[in-house]
Structures are given as C-alpha cells and as structure tokens.
Motif scaffolding. Structure first.
Motif, PDB file in Angstrom:
ATOM      1  N   VAL A   1      47.327 -46.917  16.561  1.00 37.56           N
ATOM      2  CA  VAL A   1      46.204 -45.974  16.577  1.00 37.56           C
ATOM      3  C   VAL A   1      45.013 -46.582  15.829  1.00 37.56           C
TER       4      VAL A   1
ATOM      5  N   VAL B   1      59.032 -46.634  13.342  1.00 42.39           N
ATOM      6  CA  VAL B   1      58.216 -46.118  14.442  1.00 42.39           C
ATOM      7  C   VAL B   1      56.883 -45.591  13.911  1.00 42.39           C
TER       8      VAL B   1
ATOM      9  N   ASN C   1      54.465 -48.446  13.137  1.00 44.29           N
ATOM     10  CA  ASN C   1      53.945 -49.057  14.356  1.00 44.29           C
ATOM     11  C   ASN C   1      52.943 -48.149  15.069  1.00 44.29           C
ATOM     12  N   VAL C   2      53.219 -46.856  15.105  1.00 45.30           N
ATOM     13  CA  VAL C   2      52.284 -45.920  15.745  1.00 45.30           C
ATOM     14  C   VAL C   2      50.970 -45.887  14.974  1.00 45.30           C
TER      15      VAL C   2
END
Length: 132
Positions: free
Chosen positions: A115, A107, A110-111
């Motif tokens: 961004v 996660v 991917n974040v």
C-alpha cells in the motif's frame, strides 16, 4: 564558440601564463593540474549524456526500482518469505495460534509495504501534490 570551449580556452591560457611566470620547473605540475580539470569536465559531460540517454529511454536511476533494480517493495516479499520458514517452525512449536499470529504479522507487513509503495508511485506522478 560555446561557453564550455571558452572556459577551456581560458583554463589553457591560464595554465600557459602560469608556466611563463613560474618557469619550466613547475611545468609537470601545471600540466597535471590542467589535465585533472579537463578530465573532470569530460567526466561531467559523459555523466550528463548518460543520464539524458537513460531518461530518454525511461530508465530510472535505480532509487525507485527502475527496470534493472530491485525496489524495497520488491525485496520485502522475498525476504519475508525466507524469514517465514524459521518463524513458522518456531511458532508451530508453541501451538496453532502462534503460527496464525506469525503469518498474520507477515501478511500485515507485506500489505502495508504494498500500500505504501502504491501511494508513493501515485504521488510521484508529474503534476501531483498531496492535496489531490
């Protein structure tokens, strides 16, 4: 006449003068050389027209993930989910904490990618600088 036609006429004149100086023995090489330059000129014009047409219709060159291509930000979630399956199996074999750490890492990657892609798009807008 425009400059391209003038350049083409000069190239043809130079090829004819060269043929006169060198004689008929070199005629095939002179013609091949002229045709090679002509092909390159035509290819450049076609490439420019295609690029202008794509730009006019808002289609990018694929480096930023235009309509037809996958950007790196678009591929990362798919790749990370494919890799998540075996990683989850390995991490679950240890214990629940290992699996939670594994998924937190997936996660997090991917974040961070999302961004970063959003910041890149925002900075890519015309008239935008790092100081805004």
């Amino acid at each position: 006449m425009n400059s391209r036609q003038d350049d083409l006429k000069q190239d043809l004149d130079a090829a004819l003068q060269t043929r006169k100086e060198l004689g008929k023995e070199y005629e095939a090489e002179i013609v091949d050389s002229f045709l090679t330059r002509l092909d390159a000129r035509i290819d450049a014009q076609v490439d420019q027209r295609v690029a202008d047409g794509l730009a006019q219709h808002g289609v990018g060159d694929g480096r930023r993930g235009g309509r037809g291509g996958w950007s790196s930000a678009g591929r990362l979630p798919v790749v990370s989910l494919v890799l998540a399956i075996p990683l989850t199996g390995i991490a679950a074999g240890a214990n629940l904490t290992g699996m939670i750490v594994c998924w937190a890492g997936i996660v997090g990657v991917n974040v961070a990618a999302a961004v970063g892609a959003r910041a890149e798009q925002r900075n890519a807008r015309p008239g935008r600088s790092d100081w805004n």
